[in-house]
Design an enzyme around this catalytic site. Sequence first.
Site, PDB file in Angstrom:
ATOM      1  N   ASP A  10       2.348  13.916  -7.137  1.00  0.00           N
ATOM      2  CA  ASP A  10       1.893  12.949  -6.677  1.00  0.00           C
ATOM      3  C   ASP A  10       3.259  11.670  -6.848  1.00  0.00           C
ATOM      4  O   ASP A  10       4.168  12.103  -6.992  1.00  0.00           O
ATOM      5  CB  ASP A  10       0.757  11.820  -8.032  1.00  0.00           C
ATOM      6  CG  ASP A  10       0.207  10.636  -7.601  1.00  0.00           C
ATOM      7  OD1 ASP A  10       0.197  10.177  -6.329  1.00  0.00           O
ATOM      8  OD2 ASP A  10       0.149   9.814  -8.442  1.00  0.00           O
ATOM      9  N   LEU A  11       2.997  10.693  -5.956  1.00  0.00           N
ATOM     10  CA  LEU A  11       4.103   9.589  -5.661  1.00  0.00           C
ATOM     11  C   LEU A  11       4.365   8.642  -6.705  1.00  0.00           C
ATOM     12  O   LEU A  11       5.232   8.705  -7.600  1.00  0.00           O
ATOM     13  CB  LEU A  11       4.111   9.085  -4.448  1.00  0.00           C
ATOM     14  CG  LEU A  11       5.235   8.098  -4.074  1.00  0.00           C
ATOM     15  CD1 LEU A  11       6.519   8.962  -3.967  1.00  0.00           C
ATOM     16  CD2 LEU A  11       4.919   7.551  -2.648  1.00  0.00           C
ATOM     17  N   ASP A  12       3.277   7.736  -6.654  1.00  0.00           N
ATOM     18  CA  ASP A  12       3.306   6.416  -7.537  1.00  0.00           C
ATOM     19  C   ASP A  12       3.124   7.060  -9.131  1.00  0.00           C
ATOM     20  O   ASP A  12       1.883   7.243  -9.248  1.00  0.00           O
ATOM     21  CB  ASP A  12       2.539   5.448  -6.999  1.00  0.00           C
ATOM     22  CG  ASP A  12       2.643   4.097  -7.648  1.00  0.00           C
ATOM     23  OD1 ASP A  12       3.984   4.008  -8.193  1.00  0.00           O
ATOM     24  OD2 ASP A  12       1.795   3.250  -7.719  1.00  0.00           O
ATOM     25  N   THR A  18       5.568   2.100  -8.111  1.00  0.00           N
ATOM     26  CA  THR A  18       5.550   1.142  -7.124  1.00  0.00           C
ATOM     27  C   THR A  18       4.142   0.258  -7.581  1.00  0.00           C
ATOM     28  O   THR A  18       3.813  -0.640  -6.737  1.00  0.00           O
ATOM     29  CB  THR A  18       5.175   1.236  -5.763  1.00  0.00           C
ATOM     30  OG1 THR A  18       4.153   2.306  -5.568  1.00  0.00           O
ATOM     31  CG2 THR A  18       6.485   2.191  -5.080  1.00  0.00           C
ATOM     32  N   LYS A  46      -5.671   2.340 -10.458  1.00  0.00           N
ATOM     33  CA  LYS A  46      -4.551   3.574 -10.258  1.00  0.00           C
ATOM     34  C   LYS A  46      -5.199   4.677  -9.849  1.00  0.00           C
ATOM     35  O   LYS A  46      -6.405   5.194  -9.884  1.00  0.00           O
ATOM     36  CB  LYS A  46      -4.352   4.235 -11.623  1.00  0.00           C
ATOM     37  CG  LYS A  46      -3.065   3.535 -12.257  1.00  0.00           C
ATOM     38  CD  LYS A  46      -2.552   4.115 -13.552  1.00  0.00           C
ATOM     39  CE  LYS A  46      -0.956   3.834 -14.022  1.00  0.00           C
ATOM     40  NZ  LYS A  46      -0.557   4.685 -15.199  1.00  0.00           N
ATOM     41  N   SER A 115      -0.417  12.314  -2.164  1.00  0.00           N
ATOM     42  CA  SER A 115      -0.323  11.156  -2.353  1.00  0.00           C
ATOM     43  C   SER A 115      -1.490  10.208  -1.522  1.00  0.00           C
ATOM     44  O   SER A 115      -1.655  10.743  -0.599  1.00  0.00           O
ATOM     45  CB  SER A 115       0.728  10.380  -2.469  1.00  0.00           C
ATOM     46  OG  SER A 115       0.743   8.765  -2.431  1.00  0.00           O
ATOM     47  N   ALA A 116      -2.266   9.342  -2.380  1.00  0.00           N
ATOM     48  CA  ALA A 116      -3.277   8.486  -1.644  1.00  0.00           C
ATOM     49  C   ALA A 116      -2.667   7.623  -0.578  1.00  0.00           C
ATOM     50  O   ALA A 116      -3.173   7.019   0.355  1.00  0.00           O
ATOM     51  CB  ALA A 116      -4.235   7.999  -2.520  1.00  0.00           C
ATOM     52  N   LYS A 146      -8.860  10.896  -3.950  1.00  0.00           N
ATOM     53  CA  LYS A 146      -9.251  11.565  -5.491  1.00  0.00           C
ATOM     54  C   LYS A 146     -10.152  10.874  -6.374  1.00  0.00           C
ATOM     55  O   LYS A 146     -10.290   9.345  -6.196  1.00  0.00           O
ATOM     56  CB  LYS A 146      -7.726  11.485  -6.325  1.00  0.00           C
ATOM     57  CG  LYS A 146      -6.503  11.991  -5.615  1.00  0.00           C
ATOM     58  CD  LYS A 146      -5.254  11.538  -6.123  1.00  0.00           C
ATOM     59  CE  LYS A 146      -4.116  12.028  -5.259  1.00  0.00           C
ATOM     60  NZ  LYS A 146      -2.938  11.506  -5.878  1.00  0.00           N
ATOM     61  N   GLU A 170       0.334  14.326 -12.143  1.00  0.00           N
ATOM     62  CA  GLU A 170      -0.258  13.582 -11.775  1.00  0.00           C
ATOM     63  C   GLU A 170      -0.211  12.428 -12.855  1.00  0.00           C
ATOM     64  O   GLU A 170      -0.125  12.905 -14.229  1.00  0.00           O
ATOM     65  CB  GLU A 170      -1.818  13.850 -11.450  1.00  0.00           C
ATOM     66  CG  GLU A 170      -2.156  13.846 -10.270  1.00  0.00           C
ATOM     67  CD  GLU A 170      -2.400  12.491  -9.415  1.00  0.00           C
ATOM     68  OE1 GLU A 170      -2.145  11.554 -10.274  1.00  0.00           O
ATOM     69  OE2 GLU A 170      -2.747  12.262  -8.136  1.00  0.00           O
ATOM     70  N   ASP A 171      -0.278  11.066 -12.737  1.00  0.00           N
ATOM     71  CA  ASP A 171      -0.458  10.118 -13.708  1.00  0.00           C
ATOM     72  C   ASP A 171      -1.783   9.237 -13.836  1.00  0.00           C
ATOM     73  O   ASP A 171      -1.947   8.471 -14.773  1.00  0.00           O
ATOM     74  CB  ASP A 171       0.604   9.030 -13.614  1.00  0.00           C
ATOM     75  CG  ASP A 171       0.234   8.151 -12.556  1.00  0.00           C
ATOM     76  OD1 ASP A 171       0.444   6.815 -12.527  1.00  0.00           O
ATOM     77  OD2 ASP A 171      -0.178   8.779 -11.482  1.00  0.00           O
TER      78      ASP A 171
END
Length: 215
Positions: A10-12, A18, A46, A115-116, A146, A170-171
């Site tokens: 995942d990115l963020d 961000t 999130k 990522s979304a 997600k 993932e966070d």
Amino acid sequence: MNNIKACIFDLDGVIVDTAVYHYKAWKRLANSLGFDFTEHQNEQLKGVSRVRSLELILGWGGVTKTAAEQEILATQKNTWYMEMVNQMKPDEILPGAKEFVEICRKAGIKIALGSASKNSMTILNKIGITNLFDAVIDGNKVSKAKPDPEVFLTGAKALSVEPEECVVFEDAIAGVEAAKAGGMKVVGIGQPGVLDADLVISGLDKMTLDKLFKI
């Protein structure tokens, strides 16, 4: 011998953070509509899409808007967000993220982003690590948010690997659920009591190949 052939990140909250930019942009939007937006409320967004986030925020503020008006508001929020994202620099990569991805690549493990965010490529370019990913699957390439596993299953397909050969990082709770729904192993970035993952660590600076292969 383990069967892990790919890692999907995942990115963020995993590669970069961000969230503060999203928070500032949503807060500015809420304030422009006459109500406030808190950090606690921001936590509830999130892994949630921009459209759904706006619906939740308008609900919290007791504000009703037509679909056309909501589209304008979502675009305005994204404009403010992108103004901040466009100022991002490589030093905003979270500790250990670039190093771990590079270690995985050297070990022959394929790498994808899942990522979304529709701004993923812009962010990757700004922080200078686009070349580390074999595939980038973001909000421009999938339609289901997600915890639907679409983004991760699309990532596995792009890497030509089976879901069970992938480990997702993932966070967000919704992201962990998405990975599991897709039949993948998942490493949670955050708190053990919050994320029901196969392994939970505080950040990628705590991740090693040894831990990866023991999942």
